[in-house]
Design a protein around this motif. Structure first.
Motif: not given
Length: 325
Positions: A40, A60, A62, A65, A68, A72-73, A75-78
């Protein structure tokens, strides 16, 4: 089987320890092999966390989601997946569910389990296909649409739809209990979990991990559903409303019933995480003593039995506070 305690890189967790050695000595004193880490902030928690401590990584979350953009997803998880690989994590945890603030507050659900499962498979395949990851990818249940273990056909659909070979399930025992508001004690909770396992049959070996915790808050939810609830238009107030509501449901308390050991033995997972929400180091130690004693099937000391009773008394008091009684 490896056992872990959950840990974040938030100062609320890291500031409880003087050094990495202090943290390592703490979790080892309860027989834990390491940490299930939820980053975090700083990846090393300001020097408290070393890679050898990390067995699993909780990705992390979401919650809302599905509407979305896929880029974007990704880029969030990779970055989190890549970081888990660099840490040498043996597994990662992914919430295979969908819920918006409005749905969480009103229980008026917009998506079916099947719709969410299919969206999860599409996203996970984009994330993992062709990647050189070596960890297990464990999909975790919530009590919302998606993976909730209520329907074995949905569980199987997820497993069949994800291409990644090192896939599996993370059963969060507390999350599953929230699907039955009539539960009132841990004995009933253990029986309810066994009933779910009966229905899942040949899918049980796919449960490679457990988040071992409980919170019996059905009475709170039943009371909540008797009244109309309105979310604030102010983002900060809205966040506070949802946060307080979710954690009034999901208390993350030790599972201390004597039947816990038999439940875990039946599932025979690779990984068990004692996943608790605590206010300080002393409370965390008390929860770990109670939870680990139950899994060992041990009541050798009056201290462990007394602390289990103390934990339950605290839980009862918190439930009363949450429900306004």
């Amino acid at each position: 089987m490896k056992t872990m305690m959950n840990f974040t890189t938030s100062p609320e967790d890291t500031e409880r320890y003087a050094s990495a050695e202090d943290l390592r000595a703490f979790y080892r004193s309860f027989g834990c092999d390491g940490l299930e880490l939820m980053p975090t902030g700083e990846a090393d928690g300001g020097g408290i966390i070393t890679p050898d401590m990390v067995v699993g990584v909780h990705l992390p979350c979401l919650s809302d989601w599905m509407d979305r953009e896929e880029e974007h997803l990704l880029a969030h998880y990779r970055p989190a997946l890549d970081a888990a690989q660099r840490l040498g994590a043996e597994y990662v945890v992914f919430h295979a569910a969908q819920i918006s603030d409005e749905e969480c507050f009103t229980y008026r659900i917009r998506h079916s389990d099947r719709e969410v499962a299919d969206a999860v498979c599409s996203l996970v395949n984009r994330l993992l296909d062709g990647q050189p990851y070596t960890f297990y990818f464990l999909m975790e249940n919530l009590w919302w649409p998606g993976l909730n273990f209520l329907d074995p056909q949905i569980t199987r659909r997820l497993l069949d739809g994800v291409h990644y070979s090192r896939k599996g399930l993370m059963l969060d025992t507390g999350h599953f209990l929230h699907t039955n508001h009539a539960l009132r004690n841990q004995g009933e909770a253990v029986a309810y979990l066994h009933d779910m396992l009966d229905r899942h049959g040949d899918l049980i070996p796919w449960i490679r991990g457990l988040h071992l915790q409980q919170s019996l808050t059905g009475a709170y939810v039943e009371e909540w559903l008797r009244r109309e609830h309105v979310l604030s238009p102010d983002p900060e107030e809205r966040f506070r409303q949802v946060y307080e509501h979710v954690f009034a449901i999901d208390r993350h308390l030790p599972f201390t019933d004597p039947g816990v050991r038999g439940l875990v033995e039946r599932i025979d997972p690779r990984y068990v995480t004692y996943e608790y929400i605590t206010r300080d180091r002393e409370e965390h130690a008390r929860y770990l003593r109670a939870g680990t004693a139950a899994l060992r099937g041990s009541r050798k000391t009056d201290k462990c039995a007394g602390e289990a009773a103390c934990v339950q008394a605290e839980a009862s008091q918190r439930r009363k506070q949450a429900s306004g009684r």
